[in-house]
Design an enzyme around this catalytic site. Structure first.
Site, short mmCIF file in Angstrom:
data_model
loop_
_atom_site.label_atom_id
_atom_site.label_comp_id
_atom_site.label_asym_id
_atom_site.label_seq_id
_atom_site.Cartn_x
_atom_site.Cartn_y
_atom_site.Cartn_z
N GLU A 212 -7.58 1.46 2.49
CA GLU A 212 -8.98 1.04 2.33
C GLU A 212 -9.69 0.83 3.67
O GLU A 212 -10.38 -0.16 3.88
CB GLU A 212 -9.04 -0.22 1.44
CG GLU A 212 -8.55 0.09 0.03
CD GLU A 212 -8.50 -1.11 -0.91
OE1 GLU A 212 -8.80 -2.23 -0.47
OE2 GLU A 212 -8.15 -0.90 -2.09
N GLU B 160 -4.53 3.90 -6.02
CA GLU B 160 -4.44 2.50 -6.44
C GLU B 160 -5.59 2.21 -7.38
O GLU B 160 -6.74 2.53 -7.08
CB GLU B 160 -4.51 1.57 -5.22
CG GLU B 160 -4.42 0.08 -5.57
CD GLU B 160 -4.57 -0.82 -4.35
OE1 GLU B 160 -3.96 -0.51 -3.30
OE2 GLU B 160 -5.31 -1.83 -4.45
#
Length: 521
Positions: free
Chosen positions: A198, A316
């Site tokens: 991220e 994810e």
């Protein structure tokens, strides 16, 4: 007079029952001549994370000892839950992976992660001990796990000083290379390495530019090729493992170029915060859930245009961020969102879908303390066993609360169809129609029992409570055996001449061996 009152009372009761639960006939069309998309054989994936026990949100600390550094790797239920998949894909990574060093090479000190006010995500740097890495690989080798390991992309980088989220500099691969060299020398099987978590586009706690990320990814590829010279056993390289921004991903993929990436990973948390009181409404709202199709389509198109040699992966996805919803994410009702996501992702050519998490947080497939499987574990296991990699187009003109997906069956003839009934009051009597306008035979044309029947797996919540942690398969609770094994999941055989009955608040897999599907030949 009494007789008349009794009749009136019966009529009133029947009217009330009918108003509470109605049935709708639906014709579902499956286009079986050609497939519309393809997934990896190991499409189902679950994650393990680095969070310590004092990771807390909304006055709760839902991770317990489930972070990989604390997890009981000798737990029998954990081992059996992994084995049941016969090659479950696991992604080990998460928010803290870019603060983890590895006790290999020159990195002999192994600092323990602690709370730190000015640290990323409120924690200090942590460490993966050599002994823990051996234990992880021992478990995964015994249980047949296909491991994706997330590496620390911020190694060697420094904050820009101008933007508290922006990190600059080339990736220092030295420590990661030492880990990979040790891993290769021990013969540990790694399916793929991923770089960073991220950090793409706007990032979460930190970000790296698309051009710099591409440079770092090329470095990782070079190291993987050097350490694993045999291309037949060489781990894949995937990334960037973050939230999709079209321009950032386009630039990243163009600058990365061919021969580097095998998978393009992105993350999804489309249900909002785990503390949101409307979470339970969202997971049952087909109009809200189907909005996710646009993201899958955009990612798929971007990958096809700029990196056609690499498949799109959901690296994810936990639905609700900040560890999921305490009263929702581990219960039966969450399966409406989860299995709908699996269906949509596969329709848009996503190779892999990694659920956050296998264990840990409120959204785990296994209970964080007891390790007992939650309902979504069984929904995922049935998908893994029944749904093949070829995706078929399926449609109907009935209620939007009936969601449908179809694949060629896995390692067997015919097709498997998934039905998700999000309505709490309407049941559906479904008839399947082949796109060649040939109804399934109302009378079996073969003497074979398999040709006359179909297999049905009906998942419903215990006592009709959609927030139950117990799921029923064809009316029987799915509970661990006395030896703590995953229970058998046997279908019920139903004659082809009868419609498929999908009750309210249920999830149904139907396998039809005799369905004539040229796409599955």
């Amino acid at each position: 007079m009494m007789y008349t009152k009794a009749i009136f009372s019966c009529i009133l009761l029947l009217s009330l029952l009918f108003s509470l639960s109605s049935a709708e006939d639906v014709e579902v069309s499956v286009k079986s001549v050609t497939s519309i998309a393809k997934t990896d054989e190991n499409f189902i994936c679950a994650t393990l994370d680095w969070w310590p026990s004092d990771k807390c949100d909304f006055n709760q600390c839902p991770w317990g000892q489930a972070g990989i550094l604390n997890l009981d790797l000798n737990n029998t239920i954990l081992s059996n839950a992994l084995k049941a998949f016969n090659n479950l894909r696991i992604r080990l990574g998460g928010s803290l992976q870019d603060q983890i060093v590895y006790q290999f090479g020159k990195q002999q000190e192994c600092p323990q992660m602690r709370k730190k006010n000015d640290g990323l995500f409120g924690f200090s740097e942590g460490c993966l001990p050599r002994k823990k890495w051996d234990e992880i690989n021992d478990l995964f080798n015994k249980t047949g796990v296909k491991l994706t390991f997330g590496l620390n992309e911020l190694a060697g980088k420094n904050n820009s000083g101008k933007d508290k989220k922006e990190w600059l500099g080339n990736w220092n691969h030295t420590n990661a290379a030492s880990l990979m060299e040790y891993t290769a020398s021990k013969g540990y099987k790694i399916d793929s390495y991923e770089l960073g978590n991220e950090l793409c586009d706007q990032g979460i706690a930190a970000k790296v530019s698309s051009t710099q990320y591409a440079i770092d990814m090329k470095r990782l590829r070079a190291e993987v090729n050097r350490i694993y010279p045999d291309a037949s056993t060489r781990p894949k390289v995937v990334g960037p493992g973050g939230f999709f921004g079209k321009e950032w991903f386009r630039s990243f993929l163009e600058n990365t170029g061919p021969g580097v990436l095998d998978g393009v990973t992105h993350h999804i948390y489309n249900l909002g915060s785990g503390s949101d009181k409307d979470l339970i409404k969202r997971v049952q709202d087909p109009f809200y859930l189907r909005q996710g199709a646009q993201l899958f389509k955009s990612v798929s198109e971007t990958v096809k245009s700029h990196s056609p040699w690499a498949g799109a992966w959901v690296g994810e996805s936990g639905g609700a961020y900040t560890s999921g919803g305490k009263e929702v994410s581990h219960t039966f009702v969450n399966g409406f969102w989860y299995l709908d996501q699996l269906g949509m992702a596969s329709t848009f050519n996503h190779s892999v879908y990694c659920r956050q998490t296998l264990i840990g947080g409120n959204y785990a497939l296994l209970n964080t303390t007891s390790f007992i499987p939650n309902p979504d574990y069984y929904g995922a296991l049935l998908w893994h066993r029944l749904m093949g990699s070829n995706v078929l187009s399926v449609s109907h003109e009935g209620s939007p609360y009936l969601r449908t997906y179809a694949h060629c069956s896995k390692k067997r003839p015919g097709i498997t169809v998934l039905f998700i009934n999000m309505s709490n009051s309407t049941s559906f009597n479904v008839s399947l129609v082949n796109d060649m306008n040939m109804n399934l035979p109302k009378e079996a044309k073969s003497t074979s029992e398999n040709a006359q029947t179909r297999e049905e797996y009906h998942l419903t919540p215990e006592d009709g409570n959609i927030q139950s942690d117990v799921v029923l398969l064809n009316g029987t609770p799915l509970l661990l055996t006395e030896s703590l094994d995953i229970p058998d999941m046997k279908p019920k055989l139903v004659n082809l001449s009868s419609p498929i009955h999908v009750v309210p608040d249920s999830i149904v897999y139907v396998s039809l061996k005799s369905f004539n599907a040229p796409a599955c030949s």
